[in-house]
Design an enzyme around this catalytic site. Structure first.
Site, PDB file in Angstrom:
ATOM      1  N   GLU A  38      14.196  16.604 -11.932  1.00  0.00           N
ATOM      2  CA  GLU A  38      15.376  15.481 -11.764  1.00  0.00           C
ATOM      3  C   GLU A  38      15.939  16.307 -10.928  1.00  0.00           C
ATOM      4  O   GLU A  38      16.758  17.069 -11.937  1.00  0.00           O
ATOM      5  CB  GLU A  38      15.753  14.536 -11.994  1.00  0.00           C
ATOM      6  CG  GLU A  38      16.200  13.666 -11.929  1.00  0.00           C
ATOM      7  CD  GLU A  38      17.147  12.009 -12.944  1.00  0.00           C
ATOM      8  OE1 GLU A  38      16.496  12.155 -13.501  1.00  0.00           O
ATOM      9  OE2 GLU A  38      17.343  11.582 -12.105  1.00  0.00           O
ATOM     10  N   ARG A 264      10.217  19.707 -27.631  1.00  0.00           N
ATOM     11  CA  ARG A 264      11.566  20.640 -26.954  1.00  0.00           C
ATOM     12  C   ARG A 264      12.174  21.732 -27.550  1.00  0.00           C
ATOM     13  O   ARG A 264      11.898  22.539 -28.124  1.00  0.00           O
ATOM     14  CB  ARG A 264      12.624  19.382 -25.991  1.00  0.00           C
ATOM     15  CG  ARG A 264      13.752  18.985 -27.398  1.00  0.00           C
ATOM     16  CD  ARG A 264      13.654  18.146 -27.310  1.00  0.00           C
ATOM     17  NE  ARG A 264      15.190  18.126 -26.071  1.00  0.00           N
ATOM     18  CZ  ARG A 264      15.165  17.656 -24.115  1.00  0.00           C
ATOM     19  NH1 ARG A 264      14.176  17.453 -24.157  1.00  0.00           N
ATOM     20  NH2 ARG A 264      16.006  18.198 -23.846  1.00  0.00           N
ATOM     21  N   LYS A 274      21.321  18.162 -18.782  1.00  0.00           N
ATOM     22  CA  LYS A 274      22.259  18.587 -17.542  1.00  0.00           C
ATOM     23  C   LYS A 274      23.587  17.576 -17.990  1.00  0.00           C
ATOM     24  O   LYS A 274      24.663  17.786 -17.601  1.00  0.00           O
ATOM     25  CB  LYS A 274      21.120  18.176 -16.494  1.00  0.00           C
ATOM     26  CG  LYS A 274      19.963  19.251 -16.175  1.00  0.00           C
ATOM     27  CD  LYS A 274      19.645  18.736 -15.577  1.00  0.00           C
ATOM     28  CE  LYS A 274      18.711  17.681 -15.987  1.00  0.00           C
ATOM     29  NZ  LYS A 274      17.121  17.579 -14.849  1.00  0.00           N
TER      30      LYS A 274
HETATM   31  P1  ATP Z   1      17.802  17.072 -19.180  1.00  0.00           P
HETATM   32  O1  ATP Z   1      18.169  16.348 -20.177  1.00  0.00           O
HETATM   33  O2  ATP Z   1      18.524  18.876 -19.543  1.00  0.00           O
HETATM   34  O3  ATP Z   1      18.312  16.737 -18.647  1.00  0.00           O
HETATM   35  P2  ATP Z   1      15.684  16.441 -18.054  1.00  0.00           P
HETATM   36  O4  ATP Z   1      14.417  16.333 -19.348  1.00  0.00           O
HETATM   37  O5  ATP Z   1      16.249  15.072 -18.559  1.00  0.00           O
HETATM   38  O6  ATP Z   1      16.544  16.899 -19.066  1.00  0.00           O
HETATM   39  P3  ATP Z   1      14.351  16.569 -16.112  1.00  0.00           P
HETATM   40  O7  ATP Z   1      14.875  17.803 -15.032  1.00  0.00           O
HETATM   41  O8  ATP Z   1      13.708  15.282 -16.088  1.00  0.00           O
HETATM   42  O9  ATP Z   1      15.480  17.283 -17.348  1.00  0.00           O
HETATM   43  O10 ATP Z   1      13.305  17.414 -16.866  1.00  0.00           O
HETATM   44  C1  ATP Z   1      12.683  18.009 -16.126  1.00  0.00           C
HETATM   45  C2  ATP Z   1      11.159  18.594 -17.167  1.00  0.00           C
HETATM   46  O11 ATP Z   1      11.916  20.014 -18.226  1.00  0.00           O
HETATM   47  C3  ATP Z   1      10.929  17.529 -17.706  1.00  0.00           C
HETATM   48  O12 ATP Z   1       9.000  17.940 -17.899  1.00  0.00           O
HETATM   49  C4  ATP Z   1      11.377  17.294 -19.266  1.00  0.00           C
HETATM   50  O13 ATP Z   1      10.216  17.365 -20.379  1.00  0.00           O
HETATM   51  C5  ATP Z   1      11.324  19.486 -19.514  1.00  0.00           C
HETATM   52  N1  ATP Z   1      12.889  19.773 -20.044  1.00  0.00           N
HETATM   53  C6  ATP Z   1      13.744  19.335 -20.379  1.00  0.00           C
HETATM   54  N2  ATP Z   1      13.963  19.574 -21.384  1.00  0.00           N
HETATM   55  C7  ATP Z   1      13.895  20.440 -22.255  1.00  0.00           C
HETATM   56  C8  ATP Z   1      13.645  21.268 -23.225  1.00  0.00           C
HETATM   57  N3  ATP Z   1      14.964  21.503 -23.225  1.00  0.00           N
HETATM   58  N4  ATP Z   1      12.619  22.135 -23.348  1.00  0.00           N
HETATM   59  C9  ATP Z   1      11.976  21.897 -22.863  1.00  0.00           C
HETATM   60  N5  ATP Z   1      11.360  21.185 -21.606  1.00  0.00           N
HETATM   61  C10 ATP Z   1      12.101  20.568 -21.464  1.00  0.00           C
HETATM   62 MG    MG Z   2      14.516  14.075 -17.443  1.00  0.00          MG
END
Ligand code: ATP
Ligand code: MG
Length: 562
Positions: A38, A264, A274
């Protein structure tokens, strides 16, 4: 690209096993994966795990991985984040080729799919407020309550949904919900919201839309539209899988990707969301998204981490199904190992102490040949000037050294790296403070290159720079951004309370050998005996060199913590 450092067979995780089976059984001829960020912030090391998994699988199978921006929430998203994310994925060494997509490209199709759900009596417009929807949803122990709007006629729903799209309603007044099961033990299945009104411009579609689809609805359909075979996501989406499948089954999409969840990445001494990283940036606790203390990809890059070190780290930690914590030391070790192989060696003095070599002719100097990497002759040599006045590290001298101190002290002899043996003959101190100001030594001209023809040995070798030739520079030493292993552990305490107040030390009187004059920003080097340093890509200028310490030579934390 060289794939030799990528996953090899000994490291086949459960996801790769599933994919290999699917190919063997002829279910798919090749996997199609996607990385779906995102664009609401910069990528962090957790995302790197997902990038390495998705792009890694594609690469190993000569297949494609899509980069898809999940841009359904215009109030938090920005085009600048899109650019930073693209840059980070490429920097890690991955290419999406023609497969760059945006969920917003599908807004028209997603709208049509929603109308189709309404026609099937599987979706309805609901006038409850967000608060009421929450109340009606129930809890894990209580079933939910059906919305009074749940049984609206199909034609009425179609008309209302159309009016939502036309901007006839206020933000928050209506939503479109899937009609599933308010008694489902899975809360995600209790008539989830699939569209909401948001009168906000979108970074790509402008003012075209005032309703936006929700993540769960958008994600599975985007996967299906793109022909993704395996939709890999983190464990928190496990409970969303029935909904993922429900949308695709109900809409009978020609393609039905398989969602597979993995654990994760959790890393000690950092926060990985983020939303929290954004708080550090907006609250000025760091200098920006790419502050070298940050575990963002851009922060790691600026700090001196290499793409290979991050890929190796991701490969080493592997892919599993159980939540676990990785020690920050593992990440630090991976960059140390990579730079140990690749970084040229140079000499730099962080806390200079002047040494006058009294028997070396004033006005004279000579060039000394030094190896760029003692274990790798192919990396060549360079010449460094030597003269009567040099600087050594203040910590390499002790006026009253204990027995085990093998460096310089009164009457002691040491080797200057690549140069000569010197012996300390006197110590000059500041009259008022008693601080050592300079030391006087003699050198033995027969020891050039570091060996005495008479076979006498010295126990210590120290680094140095020539006073007249050295370049002055600034060095930034970093420690972990947080003082505790898990800054998020205590829900009662804000994670920012755990910031390490000593995470940055700026040294302004450092000196490096003149061979570094032309070094390009971003170059990694080993300062012999000190650690790995990288010329800062933001602040370093030809007349004001700034080095970031990437990592020390040894894991000083493991030692300090016993
Ligand atoms: P954040 O909580 O940091 O905002 P998010 O999952 O909301 O992370 P996205 O931009 O939606 O952020 O994530 C893109 C991809 O990265 C998703 O498929 C998510 O599952 C993966 N991802 C995010 N954080 C991790 C992590 N700590 N370990 C492995 N994969 C991750
Ligand atoms: Mg997300």
């Amino acid at each position: 690209m060289d794939n030799s450092d990528r996953n090899n067979d000994k490291n086949v995780d459960f996801i790769r096993q599933i994919i290999a089976e699917d190919i063997k059984n002829g279910k798919h001829s090749a996997p199609v994966t996607r990385f779906p960020p995102e664009p609401n912030g910069f990528l962090h090391i957790g995302h790197a795990k997902s990038i390495c998994l998705n792009f890694g699988i594609a690469e190993e199978n000569n297949a494609c991985c899509h980069l898809r921006f999940d841009d359904t929430n215009p109030s938090k998203e920005e085009a600048a984040y899109v650019e930073s994310i693209k840059k980070d994925v490429q920097w890690l060494g991955y290419e999406w080729g023609d497969n760059l997509f945006f969920a917003s490209d599908y807004f028209d199709r997603l709208y049509d799919y929603a109308v189709e759900l309404i026609r099937q009596d599987k979706a309805y417009v609901c006038d409850l407020s967000a608060e009421e929807i929450r109340e009606y949803r129930g809890t894990l122990t209580e079933t939910g309550k059906e919305s009074p709007y749940r049984n609206r006629a199909i034609e009425e729903n179609i008309a209302l949904f159309h009016e939502m799209k036309e901007g006839k309603f206020e933000t928050g007044s209506h939503v479109l919900r899937a009609k599933i099961d308010m008694a489902s033990p899975n809360l995600n299945m209790r008539d989830p919201v699939i569209y909401r009104i948001l009168k906000v411009d979108h970074h790509r579609t402008g003012s075209k839309w005032c309703i936006y689809p929700m993540y769960d609805y958008t994600h599975c359909l985007s996967d299906a539209i793109e022909g993704i075979t395996h939709s890999l996501c983190t464990l928190e989406f496990e409970d969303h899988r029935p909904l993922y499948d429900w949308f695709l089954d109900t809409l009978k999409t020609p393609c039905h990707p398989r969602q597979i969840e993995f654990a994760r990445l959790n890393l000690t001494y950092t926060v990985m969301s983020k939303r929290k990283i954004l708080q550090l940036v907006t609250g000025c606790h760091v200098t920006g998204w790419n502050d070298p203390r940050m575990l963002t990809i851009s922060g790691l890059r600026r700090r001196g981490y290499t793409p290979a070190s991050i890929r190796n780290f991701c490969s080493e930690i592997g892919i599993g199904k159980k939540e676990s914590w990785i020690d920050m030391g593992v990440l630090e070790n991976s960059v140390r190992n990579d730079l140990n192989d690749t970084a040229p060696r140079v000499m730099g003095v962080l806390d200079p102490l002047k040494v006058i070599i009294t028997n070396y002719p004033p006005e004279e100097s000579e060039e000394i040949e030094a190896q760029n990497h003692p274990q790798k002759p192919e990396m060549g040599t360079r010449r460094i000037p030597f003269s009567r006045e040099i600087y050594i590290e203040r910590s390499d001298f002790m006026e009253d050294p204990p027995k085990k101190f093998f460096r310089l002290g009164p009457g002691r002899e040491v080797r200057l790296r690549y140069a000569y043996f010197i012996t300390c003959v006197s110590v000059i101190k500041d009259k008022d403070t008693g601080v050592v100001r300079e030391i006087h030594c003699t050198y033995d001209p027969t020891t050039y290159g570091g060996n005495a023809p008479d076979g006498r040995k010295v126990k210590g070798t120290i680094h140095w720079v020539s006073a007249a030739h050295a370049l002055s520079c600034e060095v930034r030493l970093y420690d972990r951004l947080f003082a505790v292993e898990n800054p998020d552990a205590d829900k009662e305490v804000d994670f920012k309370e755990h910031l390490n107040t000593d995470s940055l030390t700026v040294l302004t009187n450092c000196l490096v050998e003149p061979s570094l004059r032309q070094t390009a920003a971003g170059t990694s080097l080993q300062f012999e005996r000190q650690g790995y340093f990288c010329l800062d890509i933001e602040d370093s200028k030809p007349d004001h060199l700034v080095f970031n310490r990437t990592v020390g030579l040894r894991d000083s934390w493991a030692k300090a913590q016993g």
